[in-house]
Design an enzyme around this catalytic site. Structure first.
Site, PDB file in Angstrom:
ATOM      1  N   ASP A  73     108.869  51.978  40.738  1.00  0.00           N
ATOM      2  CA  ASP A  73     108.208  52.171  39.687  1.00  0.00           C
ATOM      3  C   ASP A  73     107.916  53.737  39.189  1.00  0.00           C
ATOM      4  O   ASP A  73     108.618  54.523  38.715  1.00  0.00           O
ATOM      5  CB  ASP A  73     106.694  51.426  39.557  1.00  0.00           C
ATOM      6  CG  ASP A  73     105.688  51.395  38.252  1.00  0.00           C
ATOM      7  OD1 ASP A  73     106.514  51.855  37.247  1.00  0.00           O
ATOM      8  OD2 ASP A  73     104.637  51.300  38.256  1.00  0.00           O
ATOM      9  N   THR A  74     106.657  54.480  39.690  1.00  0.00           N
ATOM     10  CA  THR A  74     106.679  55.957  39.655  1.00  0.00           C
ATOM     11  C   THR A  74     107.268  56.631  40.759  1.00  0.00           C
ATOM     12  O   THR A  74     107.795  57.743  40.512  1.00  0.00           O
ATOM     13  CB  THR A  74     105.346  56.222  40.015  1.00  0.00           C
ATOM     14  OG1 THR A  74     104.968  55.766  41.399  1.00  0.00           O
ATOM     15  CG2 THR A  74     104.187  55.588  38.838  1.00  0.00           C
ATOM     16  N   ASP A 105     103.559  40.359  43.524  1.00  0.00           N
ATOM     17  CA  ASP A 105     102.316  39.772  43.323  1.00  0.00           C
ATOM     18  C   ASP A 105     101.577  40.492  42.622  1.00  0.00           C
ATOM     19  O   ASP A 105     101.607  41.576  41.887  1.00  0.00           O
ATOM     20  CB  ASP A 105     101.464  39.931  44.816  1.00  0.00           C
ATOM     21  CG  ASP A 105     100.784  41.395  45.122  1.00  0.00           C
ATOM     22  OD1 ASP A 105     101.998  42.287  44.879  1.00  0.00           O
ATOM     23  OD2 ASP A 105      99.656  41.500  45.276  1.00  0.00           O
ATOM     24  N   THR A 123     105.645  55.670  46.317  1.00  0.00           N
ATOM     25  CA  THR A 123     105.780  55.030  47.487  1.00  0.00           C
ATOM     26  C   THR A 123     107.042  55.610  48.028  1.00  0.00           C
ATOM     27  O   THR A 123     107.143  55.797  49.218  1.00  0.00           O
ATOM     28  CB  THR A 123     105.744  53.759  47.409  1.00  0.00           C
ATOM     29  OG1 THR A 123     104.637  53.269  46.575  1.00  0.00           O
ATOM     30  CG2 THR A 123     105.705  52.986  48.514  1.00  0.00           C
TER      31      THR A 123
HETATM   32  P1  IMP Z   1     105.456  53.094  42.914  1.00  0.00           P
HETATM   33  O1  IMP Z   1     106.925  53.441  42.835  1.00  0.00           O
HETATM   34  O2  IMP Z   1     104.960  54.122  44.199  1.00  0.00           O
HETATM   35  O3  IMP Z   1     104.529  53.489  41.938  1.00  0.00           O
HETATM   36  O4  IMP Z   1     104.950  51.893  43.439  1.00  0.00           O
HETATM   37  C1  IMP Z   1     105.862  50.678  43.425  1.00  0.00           C
HETATM   38  C2  IMP Z   1     105.133  49.612  44.078  1.00  0.00           C
HETATM   39  O5  IMP Z   1     104.151  49.128  42.992  1.00  0.00           O
HETATM   40  C3  IMP Z   1     106.058  48.362  44.183  1.00  0.00           C
HETATM   41  O6  IMP Z   1     106.558  48.240  45.411  1.00  0.00           O
HETATM   42  C4  IMP Z   1     105.241  47.251  43.847  1.00  0.00           C
HETATM   43  O7  IMP Z   1     104.415  46.799  45.240  1.00  0.00           O
HETATM   44  C5  IMP Z   1     104.100  47.689  42.981  1.00  0.00           C
HETATM   45  N1  IMP Z   1     104.507  47.143  41.559  1.00  0.00           N
HETATM   46  C6  IMP Z   1     104.906  48.128  40.667  1.00  0.00           C
HETATM   47  N2  IMP Z   1     105.025  47.473  39.555  1.00  0.00           N
HETATM   48  C7  IMP Z   1     104.712  46.045  39.796  1.00  0.00           C
HETATM   49  C8  IMP Z   1     104.892  44.944  39.098  1.00  0.00           C
HETATM   50  O8  IMP Z   1     105.283  44.689  37.908  1.00  0.00           O
HETATM   51  N3  IMP Z   1     104.627  43.749  39.699  1.00  0.00           N
HETATM   52  C9  IMP Z   1     104.226  43.817  41.137  1.00  0.00           C
HETATM   53  N4  IMP Z   1     104.153  44.963  41.750  1.00  0.00           N
HETATM   54  C10 IMP Z   1     104.265  46.183  41.229  1.00  0.00           C
END
Ligand code: IMP
Ligand code: MG
Length: 180
Positions: free
Chosen positions: A103-104, A159, A107
């Site tokens: 997503d962002t 989830d 992580t």
């Molecule tokens: P980011 O890329 O650090 O923002 O975080 C990604 C993590 O957020 C993913 O591995 C998921 O665990 C969680 N996440 C982001 N979008 C979703 C969604 O639409 N459904 C479920 N989990 C999500």
């Protein structure tokens, strides 16, 4: 707590299966005769990784990490805590991080930097879902199952508050508020 959930199917189990097989075929070709290590990001990637690994036609070692990030709006890239590290030695090996959703990118940017410091031959990302329009940190997703816009997805490992991971399909989740 107030509010119920409305689930709308987005990707059926058949659609997911054919994408996973296509990804596994591409990965099997790209990593032929190389030492491949799949690193799954818990918990969300557990279903995807198990289907992907069983569709490969090459061998692979498998390990898992567990990471916590705190509220995507306020955290900067790399502001993540590792709850569980891998046990495998990845030096000189080809690493493929298997993630549920990018997503962002907060992580994964943390995880990629950490893994690169251990001197693998390569580190790349295979994500079931790439929400690339919301990217804040520079993370390249080499293999993406599906690309989606905004919206919260559940099922097939994904989830909402630890619910719906067991669904065989991927659904869009909408919160229906009971209030006001
Ligand atoms: P980011 O890329 O650090 O923002 O975080 C990604 C993590 O957020 C993913 O591995 C998921 O665990 C969680 N996440 C982001 N979008 C979703 C969604 O639409 N459904 C479920 N989990 C999500
Ligand atoms: Mg995750």
């Amino acid at each position: 707590m107030g509010g119920s959930h409305q689930l709308t199917p987005v990707f059926t189990r058949e659609t997911i299966h054919s994408r996973v097989v296509a990804l596994a075929n591409q990965i099997s070709t790209d990593y032929q005769n190389q030492q491949l290590v799949l690193i799954g990001v818990l918990k969300g990637a557990f279903v995807f990784l198990s289907d992907l690994a069983r569709s490969l036609s090459i061998g692979a070692q498998i390990d898992f990490v567990s990471l916590s990030s705190y509220g995507s709006q306020t955290v900067s890239c790399g502001d993540v805590t590792m709850d569980k590290d891998i046990k495998l030695d990845i030096r000189g090996k080809h690493v493929l991080v298997v993630e549920d959703i990018v997503d962002t990118g907060i992580t994964l940017s943390y995880l990629m930097a950490l893994l690169k410091s251990r001197q693998p031959a390569s580190v790349d990302v295979c994500a079931l879902i790439d929400k690339h329009e919301r990217r804040q940190c520079d993370v390249q997703v080499r293999y993406a199952g599906f690309t989606t816009q905004d919206g919260f997805l559940v099922g097939y490992g994904l989830d909402y508050n630890e619910q719906y991971r067991e669904l065989p399909q991927i659904c869009h989740l909408e919160l229906e508020s009971n209030c006001c």
